[in-house]
Enzyme design. Structure first.
Site, PDB file in Angstrom:
ATOM      1  N   SER A  83      -6.134  -2.963   8.830  1.00 24.14           N
ATOM      2  CA  SER A  83      -4.716  -2.978   9.176  1.00 24.14           C
ATOM      3  C   SER A  83      -4.529  -2.765  10.684  1.00 24.14           C
ATOM      4  CB  SER A  83      -4.006  -1.871   8.386  1.00 24.14           C
ATOM      5  OG  SER A  83      -2.716  -1.656   8.864  1.00 24.14           O
ATOM      6  N   ARG A  87       0.840  -1.209   0.000  1.00 21.79           N
ATOM      7  CA  ARG A  87       0.000   0.000   0.000  1.00 21.79           C
ATOM      8  C   ARG A  87       0.871   1.254   0.000  1.00 21.79           C
ATOM      9  NH1 ARG A  87      -3.070  -0.534   5.185  1.00 21.79           N
ATOM     10  NH2 ARG A  87      -3.930   1.484   4.638  1.00 21.79           N
ATOM     11  N   LYS A 135      -4.030  -6.152  13.869  1.00 22.13           N
ATOM     12  CA  LYS A 135      -2.881  -6.280  14.776  1.00 22.13           C
ATOM     13  C   LYS A 135      -3.345  -6.288  16.233  1.00 22.13           C
ATOM     14  CE  LYS A 135      -1.017  -2.942  12.429  1.00 22.13           C
ATOM     15  NZ  LYS A 135      -0.334  -2.029  11.542  1.00 22.13           N
TER      16      LYS A 135
END
Ligand code: URA
Length: 429
Positions: A189, A174, A193
């Site tokens: 994203s 990206r 995580k």
């Protein structure tokens, strides 16, 4: 699943199924789907967007691309493991709340396995700040994260290869295909995580303004809502605070300087200011998720959070007693005219730190931890021409000349004070 068909369907504005998204992401992670097809899909998502359902499927696929932390929830004696919590900030200039919040929560009995990042664009990274403490390790294995969180109460470390590897690979793509600023990709994203940490509760600090990733209140609110929705659909307790980033947070910008400011709060030398206000607001949200009521100021005053910070630093290989590095030279940066600070192009402070050597221009750069700025004038402050806008800490006169210009250009000074902006704008969740 035929990758080109999935790309075509998204390109033409159709929704993708959970199975299509999962197979695409897992295929990409394993190297079976090449970068050019992943980039094409990312670009199609940028143009067509994703529904809440699709964003959820993308996040889930990215979590499932790697391992999640397995907590030993049944502690000896039949006691349940205390509440596991984390905080994520979308980042800003002088944003260092993690260094205070993690030990503060651990001092109260929560467990905080904080997986943090490095500087991104002009915003500094928590890991870079902590690495200014001699010896501090930010590359803990997943096993160490689980063990130290259990033993100490908190860790602050970097993303491991096992946590959401699809995100690591996709983020790199990206970055070079102009597909970073796309809401569903950002949500998946960040949240993948955090969800891979397998915590019970998550507090999000979503910033808006000239020093933030999201420049407008509306964009940052949309991001906050989308992240909270994904987290809640995942079955987690999640809340977001939208906070102001139109001026540096706190009095210090730059790695070691920011650590020093956090130590001043943890040791009770600094007991007021916007940094403390945001940290306490985030901490109170975390306590509410855990169902605990504690006076955070009293905990800070007791020294218990400072003690936890030292324990965490020692457990991660650092020496909390070692003096922090200081820069060779200090220079006040003079205002070029008199008036009120109307606006600060806050990201320019971040670029000025990078110019001084305190951040990376490319991934392989090493960092000069001690450079940065202290006591920046804030919005609404009155200045006279020649008075300092901030004090620069530097080691190299050539670099300092560039940084000085960036800071001077960051300030818009006018005849009247600007409207006051709330520090904490909204609570979402
Ligand atoms: N931070 C992340 O981790 N991911 C993004 O996409 C943007 C900011």
């Amino acid at each position: 699943m035929i990758p080109a068909q999935v790309i075509q369907r998204k390109r033409d504005g159709h929704g993708l199924t959970e199975a299509e998204i999962r197979d695409f992401i897992l295929g990409f992670t394993r190297g079976e789907i090449p970068d050019y097809q992943m980039s094409a899909l990312a670009m199609a998502v940028c143009f067509q967007g994703m529904t809440g359902e699709e964003t959820m499927s993308l996040t889930r696929a990215m979590v499932e691309s790697g391992e999640t932390i397995q907590w030993n929830r049944g502690a000896p004696g039949g006691r349940a493991l205390p509440f596991l919590a984390d905080k994520h900030s979308t980042g800003g200039i002088g944003d260092k709340t993690s260094l205070i919040l993690a030990p503060l929560m651990a001092a109260i009995g929560l467990r905080v396995p904080m997986v943090s990042g490095r500087g991104l664009g002009p915003t500094g990274g928590t890991l870079d700040k902590l690495e200014s403490i001699p010896g501090y390790r930010t590359n803990l294995s997943l096993r160490e994260v689980a063990e130290l969180t259990d033993r100490v109460g908190c860790v602050i470390t970097g993303q491991t290869a096992e946590l959401a590897p699809a995100d690591k690979k996709l983020y790199a793509l990206r970055d070079v295909t102009a597909t970073v600023s796309c809401l569903p990709l950002i949500v998946a994203s960040i949240m993948s995580k955090k969800l891979a940490e397998n915590v019970d509760g998550l507090v999000l600090d979503v910033k808006w303004g000239t020093g933030a990733f999201m420049k407008t209140r509306a964009d940052s609110l949309a991001l906050a809502r989308a992240m909270v929705e994904v987290g809640q659909r995942y079955g987690k307790k999640v809340v977001a605070l939208q906070t102001d980033m139109n001026q540096p947070l706190g009095r210090c910008i730059g790695n070691a300087l920011e650590v020093r400011e956090c130590l001043d709060i943890l040791t009770g030398k600094l007991t007021s200011g916007d940094l403390l206000d945001v940290t306490l607001a985030l901490g109170n949200e975390m306590l509410a998720l855990a169902g605990v009521k504690v006076d955070l100021r009293a905990t800070l005053a007791s020294g218990a959070a400072w003690q936890k910070f030292c324990e965490m630093v020692v457990a991660q290989g650092g020496n909390p007693a070692a003096p922090l590095l200081v820069a060779k030279y200090l220079k006040p940066i003079p205002a070029t005219k008199s008036g009120f600070v109307r606006e600060i192009a806050c990201d320019q402070f971040g670029y000025a730190v990078i110019a001084l050597g305190g951040g990376r221009q490319k991934a392989s750069d090493t960092i000069d931890f001690c450079v940065g700025f202290t006591d920046p004038k804030q919005r609404g402050d009155r200045v006279r021409a020649g008075e300092p806008l901030a004090v620069m800490h530097y080691n190299d006169a050539g670099k300092a000349a560039v940084a000085e210009q960036l800071v001077q250009q960051a300030y818009v000074i006018g005849d009247a004070p600007p409207p006051v902006l709330p520090l904490i704008v909204e609570r979402i969740g």
